[in-house]
Scaffold this motif. Structure first.
Motif, PDB file in Angstrom:
ATOM      1  N   UNK A  49      48.331  -6.543  58.276  1.00 10.10           N
ATOM      2  CA  UNK A  49      48.725  -5.479  57.051  1.00 10.10           C
ATOM      3  C   UNK A  49      47.379  -5.376  56.147  1.00 10.10           C
ATOM      4  N   UNK A  50      46.894  -6.274  56.015  1.00 12.57           N
ATOM      5  CA  UNK A  50      45.513  -6.201  54.987  1.00 12.57           C
ATOM      6  C   UNK A  50      44.517  -5.301  55.550  1.00 12.57           C
ATOM      7  N   UNK A  51      44.541  -5.298  57.072  1.00 16.54           N
ATOM      8  CA  UNK A  51      43.451  -4.486  57.586  1.00 16.54           C
ATOM      9  C   UNK A  51      44.091  -3.115  57.379  1.00 16.54           C
ATOM     10  N   UNK A  52      45.242  -2.950  57.670  1.00 13.80           N
ATOM     11  CA  UNK A  52      45.939  -1.440  57.710  1.00 13.80           C
ATOM     12  C   UNK A  52      45.552  -0.922  56.265  1.00 13.80           C
ATOM     13  N   UNK A  53      45.792  -1.844  55.440  1.00  9.96           N
ATOM     14  CA  UNK A  53      45.877  -1.342  53.920  1.00  9.96           C
ATOM     15  C   UNK A  53      44.162  -0.854  53.570  1.00  9.96           C
ATOM     16  N   UNK A  54      43.452  -1.556  54.089  1.00  7.71           N
ATOM     17  CA  UNK A  54      41.802  -1.261  53.947  1.00  7.71           C
ATOM     18  C   UNK A  54      41.462  -0.289  54.786  1.00  7.71           C
TER      19      UNK A  54
END
Length: 409
Positions: free
Chosen positions: A125-130
Motif C-alpha cells: 500500500x505505501x508503494x501504491x500511494x507513492x
C-alpha cells in the motif's frame, strides 16, 4: 453537439479480483476486458478500426509502457490496428474516450475500442500511494503527508470548512450510500464487505483516520481492473442496428462532453477560486459545457449521475458543481436523500469509486459503460427506473483534469 457517437457495448472486469495473486498479468487484464467488450457488442476484432488506451502509471506499478501494442496479442485480427495511449491521472480513461471521439468525428474511422486499465494491487500500500502521488506536483505539495491523496483531499475539507462550514456526517452519508449501492453490483470490489453504523462514524477503531478529515470509509479503493466501450459513428451504428434487427434510437450515444485542465497545484487552484462561488470553476465549466453541448438545461434533465468519489469530499464537491445545489450547500441534497437510489437523482448507482472500486485508468471508461447500461435498461440490480440521460464526471489529480459526459438515448 455535432455528429452523434454511439456506444455499441462494452464490459468491465470483476473489480474484487487481485490479478497478481491469481498469477495474471496486466496483459491478461487488458485482453479479458477487450474480448468481453467485443462479445457484449456482438462484434469481431476485424470490426474495430482504431484503439485507444487510458492508463495512468503502468510503468510504476508493472514496469510496462507501450500498452497500445497489447491489441495485436489479444487477437491476430488486431495486428496493425492504429492505437494510442492517453494519460490524465484518474481521468485517463475519459481522455482516451475523447480521443476516440475525435477519430470518429473526423471521419478517419467508424469504430473504436476504448480500453481503460490499471493493475495496482501487486505492490504494498505505501508503494501504491507513492506511485499515485505522480498526479500531484512532486516535491511541491503534501510534502509531510504519509498518504498524499487523503492528505490533499483533507485539505479540501478544510477549504470547505473555512468557506462554507462542513459537517463530517454529510461525508459519511455519501460513503454509506456508495457502499450500499456497491452491494448491488456483481463486479464491485466491496460487494461482500460488512459494515456497522460505527463504520460510518468518527469512531477511531471502526473508522480509523487516514489523514485529517479522511477516514477509511471516506476513501476510494486501490483496485485492479479494466473497462471497455465500443464507440461507433452514426452511419456505422445504423448499419449495426439494421443487421441485428435493433432500433437505432434504443442505442445510447454521447449527447455532450466537457473537458478542462486547471493548474496542477492545489494551492494555485484555491487562490484562483478564493473570491467565492464554486471551489473548482474548471469542474463547473466541464460539466456546464457538457450540458450545453447536449442541449440540456441542467441537472433537472438527468436521471442519474456517475461521479468521481475518490474521496467522499470529491462527491460532495461534485453535487454542487453539477448544479444540484448552490456552492457550499451539497448537504441539502444529502439530507433530503436526493442522491440515494430512491431519490430524484441517484448518484453512483454502481457504487462509485468507494463502493465499486477505482482502477485509475479504467474509471472514466467504466463510468461511460455504466451510464450506457443505465440508459439502455441493462443495469440489472443497479437500474434506475426509466433512466434516459445520465451525466458523468471524472477528475484527475486535485481537480486538475476534468471531463464530463452526458449519455443517453
Amino acid at each position: 453537439m455535432g455528429k452523434k457517437i454511439y456506444i455499441l457495448g462494452g464490459a468491465q472486469t470483476d473489480f474484487s479480483e487481485n490479478w497478481s495473486r491469481s498469477n495474471k498479468s496486466l496483459f491478461d487484464l487488458f485482453s479479458s476486458a477487450v474480448l468481453s467488450g467485443l462479445d457484449d457488442a456482438d462484434l469481431e476484432p476485424k470490426d474495430i478500426e482504431v484503439g485507444h488506451v487510458g492508463n495512468f502509471v503502468a510503468e510504476l506499478f508493472t514496469g510496462q509502457g507501450m500498452l497500445g501494442g497489447y491489441f495485436g496479442h489479444v487477437h491476430p485480427d488486431f495486428s496493425g490496428l492504429p492505437s494510442s495511449r492517453h494519460e490524465g491521472a484518474c481521468a485517463s480513461g475519459s481522455l482516451a474516450i475523447l480521443a476516440a471521439m475525435r477519430d470518429i468525428e473526423s471521419g478517419h474511422y467508424k469504430t473504436a475500442c476504448v480500453v481503460g486499465v490499471e493493475l495496482m494491487r501487486n505492490v504494498p500500500g505505501a508503494i501504491a500511494a507513492k506511485n499515485l502521488g505522480a498526479a500531484a506536483w512532486v516535491g511541491r505539495e503534501a510534502l509531510g503527508a504519509k498518504y498524499l491523496w487523503p492528505a490533499m483531499f483533507s485539505d479540501l475539507c478544510d477549504i470547505y470548512e473555512d468557506r462554507f462550514g462542513l459537517n463530517y456526517k454529510h461525508l459519511s452519508a455519501i460513503s454509506k450510500i456508495n457502499f450500499a449501492n456497491g452491494k448491488n453490483n456483481p463486479n464491485s470490489q466491496t460487494r461482500k464487505w460488512d459494515f456497522t453504523e460505527k463504520s460510518f462514524s468518527q469512531d477511531d477503531e471502526a473508522n480509523p483516520v487516514i489523514e485529517g478529515w479522511m477516514r477509511r470509509q471516506d476513501c476510494g479503493q486501490v483496485t485492479d481492473g479494466a473497462a471497455v466501450v465500443i464507440l461507433a459513428s452514426e452511419e456505422r451504428a445504423a448499419k449495426y442496428a439494421k443487421d441485428r434487427g435493433l432500433r437505432l434510437d434504443n442505442i445510447p450515444f454521447i449527447k455532450g462532453w466537457g473537458h478542462t485542465t486547471a493548474p496542477m497545484l492545489m494551492q494555485t487552484k484555491m487562490q484562483e477560486s478564493a473570491d467565492g462561488g464554486y471551489v473548482f470553476p474548471w469542474t463547473r465549466k466541464a460539466i456546464t459545457d457538457a450540458y450545453k453541448r447536449a442541449g440540456l438545461p441542467g441537472p433537472e434533465a438527468l436521471d442519474a449521475i456517475e461521479t468521481h468519489d475518490c474521496f467522499s469530499i470529491t462527491e460532495y464537491m461534485a453535487i454542487e458543481h453539477f448544479g444540484l445545489t448552490a456552492p457550499g450547500e451539497a448537504w441539502k441534497a444529502i439530507e433530503a436523500e436526493r442522491i440515494s437510489m430512491s431519490g430524484d437523482i441517484p448518484i453512483n448507482p454502481s457504487g462509485g469509486l468507494i463502493g465499486l472500486g477505482h482502477p485509475v485508468g479504467a474509471t472514466g471508461v467504466r463510468m461511460m459503460l455504466d451510464a450506457a447500461r443505465q440508459t439502455s435498461g441493462r443495469a440489472g440490480d443497479m437500474q434506475v427506473e426509466n433512466a434516459k440521460t445520465v451525466g458523468t464526471f471524472n477528475v484527475g489529480g486535485s481537480g486538475t483534469t476534468n471531463v464530463s459526459f452526458m449519455i443517453g438515448v
